[in-house]
Design a protein around this motif. Sequence first.
Motif, mmCIF file in Angstrom:
data_model
loop_
_atom_site.group_PDB
_atom_site.id
_atom_site.type_symbol
_atom_site.label_atom_id
_atom_site.label_comp_id
_atom_site.label_asym_id
_atom_site.label_seq_id
_atom_site.Cartn_x
_atom_site.Cartn_y
_atom_site.Cartn_z
ATOM 1 N N LYS A 19 -9.630 6.031 -7.128
ATOM 2 C CA LYS A 19 -9.462 4.616 -7.471
ATOM 3 C C LYS A 19 -10.759 3.931 -7.884
ATOM 4 C CE LYS A 19 -5.453 3.534 -4.532
ATOM 5 N NZ LYS A 19 -5.001 2.708 -3.396
ATOM 6 N N ALA B 164 -6.701 3.950 3.681
ATOM 7 C CA ALA B 164 -6.117 2.668 4.092
ATOM 8 C C ALA B 164 -5.624 2.720 5.530
ATOM 9 C CB ALA B 164 -4.957 2.300 3.158
ATOM 10 N N PHE C 42 -5.764 7.013 -0.700
ATOM 11 C CA PHE C 42 -4.607 6.396 -0.057
ATOM 12 C C PHE C 42 -4.687 6.543 1.460
ATOM 13 C CE2 PHE C 42 -3.304 7.302 -4.375
ATOM 14 C CZ PHE C 42 -2.660 6.128 -4.743
ATOM 15 N N TYR D 28 -3.601 -5.443 0.169
ATOM 16 C CA TYR D 28 -3.620 -4.468 -0.925
ATOM 17 C C TYR D 28 -4.916 -3.659 -0.851
ATOM 18 C CZ TYR D 28 -6.647 -7.810 -3.424
ATOM 19 O OH TYR D 28 -7.663 -8.649 -3.784
ATOM 20 N N SER D 29 -5.032 -2.660 -1.722
ATOM 21 C CA SER D 29 -6.178 -1.759 -1.683
ATOM 22 C C SER D 29 -7.467 -2.505 -2.002
ATOM 23 C CB SER D 29 -5.987 -0.615 -2.683
ATOM 24 O OG SER D 29 -7.148 0.187 -2.757
ATOM 25 N N LEU E 201 0.847 -1.181 0.000
ATOM 26 C CA LEU E 201 0.000 0.000 0.000
ATOM 27 C C LEU E 201 0.883 1.231 0.000
ATOM 28 C CD1 LEU E 201 -2.489 -1.228 2.716
ATOM 29 C CD2 LEU E 201 -3.079 -0.832 0.318
ATOM 30 N N ARG E 202 0.593 2.176 -0.866
ATOM 31 C CA ARG E 202 1.342 3.422 -0.889
ATOM 32 C C ARG E 202 0.719 4.435 0.057
ATOM 33 N NH1 ARG E 202 2.194 5.981 -6.569
ATOM 34 N NH2 ARG E 202 0.030 5.338 -6.928
ATOM 35 N N VAL F 254 -8.615 -2.102 3.079
ATOM 36 C CA VAL F 254 -7.493 -3.018 2.866
ATOM 37 C C VAL F 254 -8.030 -4.440 2.789
ATOM 38 C CG1 VAL F 254 -5.283 -3.861 3.731
ATOM 39 C CG2 VAL F 254 -5.942 -1.472 4.125
ATOM 40 N N CYS G 19 -2.535 -4.082 -8.122
ATOM 41 C CA CYS G 19 -2.635 -4.395 -6.692
ATOM 42 C C CYS G 19 -1.271 -4.318 -6.023
ATOM 43 C CB CYS G 19 -3.238 -5.784 -6.497
ATOM 44 S SG CYS G 19 -4.949 -5.940 -7.027
ATOM 45 N N ASP H 120 -0.077 -0.639 -6.027
ATOM 46 C CA ASP H 120 -1.081 0.289 -5.511
ATOM 47 C C ASP H 120 -1.237 1.490 -6.444
ATOM 48 O OD1 ASP H 120 -3.048 1.090 -3.774
ATOM 49 O OD2 ASP H 120 -1.683 2.039 -2.347
ATOM 50 N N TYR I 165 2.076 8.691 -3.380
ATOM 51 C CA TYR I 165 1.226 8.981 -4.541
ATOM 52 C C TYR I 165 1.579 10.341 -5.128
ATOM 53 C CZ TYR I 165 -2.861 11.209 -6.668
ATOM 54 O OH TYR I 165 -3.686 11.938 -7.477
#
Length: 468
Positions: A95, A49, A46, A61-62, A3-4, A57, A125, A128, A9
């Motif tokens: 997203k 999360a 982002f 992953y997202s 995950l970013r 989550v 995924c 991210d 981002y």
Amino acid sequence: MGLRTAKEYRDGLRDGRRVFYRGQRVTSVGDHPELTLAVDHSAHCFDIAQSHPELAVADGYSAFYRVPRSAEQLRARGELIETVSRLGGGIIVLKEVGSDAMFALLRTLEGEELERAKAFHERVCRDDLALAVAQTDVKGDRSLAPHQQADPDLYLRIVDEDADSITVRGAKCHTSYSANADELIVLPTRAMGPEDADYAVSFALPVDTPGLDIYVSPYLAGERNEFEFPLSSKHKMLESLTVFDDVRVPNERVFLNRRPELAGPLAIAFVDYHRFTAINYKLPLLDLLVGSASLIAEYNGIARAGHVKDKITQLIAYAETVRGLAELAALRSRPGQDGIQQPDPVAVNTAKYTFAHGFHGAAAKLMDLAGGLLATGPGGEDWANPEIRAVLEKYYAAAVPAEPRLRLRLRLRLLNLIADLTARDYGGYQAVLATHAEGSLEAEKLQIARTYDPTRARAYVSHHAGLA
């Protein structure tokens, strides 16, 4: 898979992408004084999360990119979309739309093209990525098919091909977030016949790909103070014309290459998920309408009037009808190809139609309850000037149960929120979105007619009429 963070981002936007805004080339979208507001808005997808990991989550992953495989997972996706929209002031963040396109690809494609889509989904995924979608062609003369246009570039098309790639030319409009996403998914806009084969194309590519130019709409431009613009000073979505000037796309990123028989099914599959996203991200907007109506009636001292109660009741019924239909679209969902859950098309299109058909009337009811100060009230500079503020405090008193100065501040702030939502340029933007975003009213009616099965209703009539 990872995950970013929102910072990662933002840092990823500092690349060679060609973005133009108000006549000028933008060197860095994330650092532009006006466009950075849109980047901050998109960063919610982002941040969520960390703030709502139970929703955002899935397996590390997202959860935006978790392929729904049950009605419960689809319902959870709706809750995630509603929650992030609530953080984003009632509009989508980033997203949501890209993941709608991913699900459509996975549900529609076959063979090698499906394997490419699966590989791309795994990379999205893992890294991210934030995806934008380019679907709507500029279309030219809408009475003509793509291959019949006087200018063949009015629909995106394949103009060259070699053993390793295709080359595309044309443009897509209404491409939300293309300026501040990581990658772009291109989808066909409509059903196509054999003569339109060059236009039956789908692929994904990074936004900084050579030959890709993005022209951002100036709508909602300019500085906005928080007093007058409590919503649009914090939230902005970039809309663009995205031009492909002989862009080379490697084969591993091509999902549809001259397959006109799949253009229509892929476009419709995207619509199913995208309208499910729409009705869930609209729910906080409906709460804004209902909550504002209830509060302004109290602040204006008219809450007990019969016609006021009637208007608020109509707003409640409107909002709850859309919410109920959104839940029904997940409840009635069914598995499609490879067990991917599909929102019920009748419920989802009825929900979107109900929202779009009722929005303008709902906004009118709210403006009626609020009064003319939506257009004639004071500005932020007036409020900041002590001498002028004293005059405002005297003459703009309200029925709010508080001290006089607090009473005024609360009322003016609420009026500014309502004005931002209904009467100013952000309100106009929302009105256009209600009419055209995620498909027009006529498109939604067409899908309802196409997907409704009349068998049960007709059989019931036949039984009672003695027709069978």
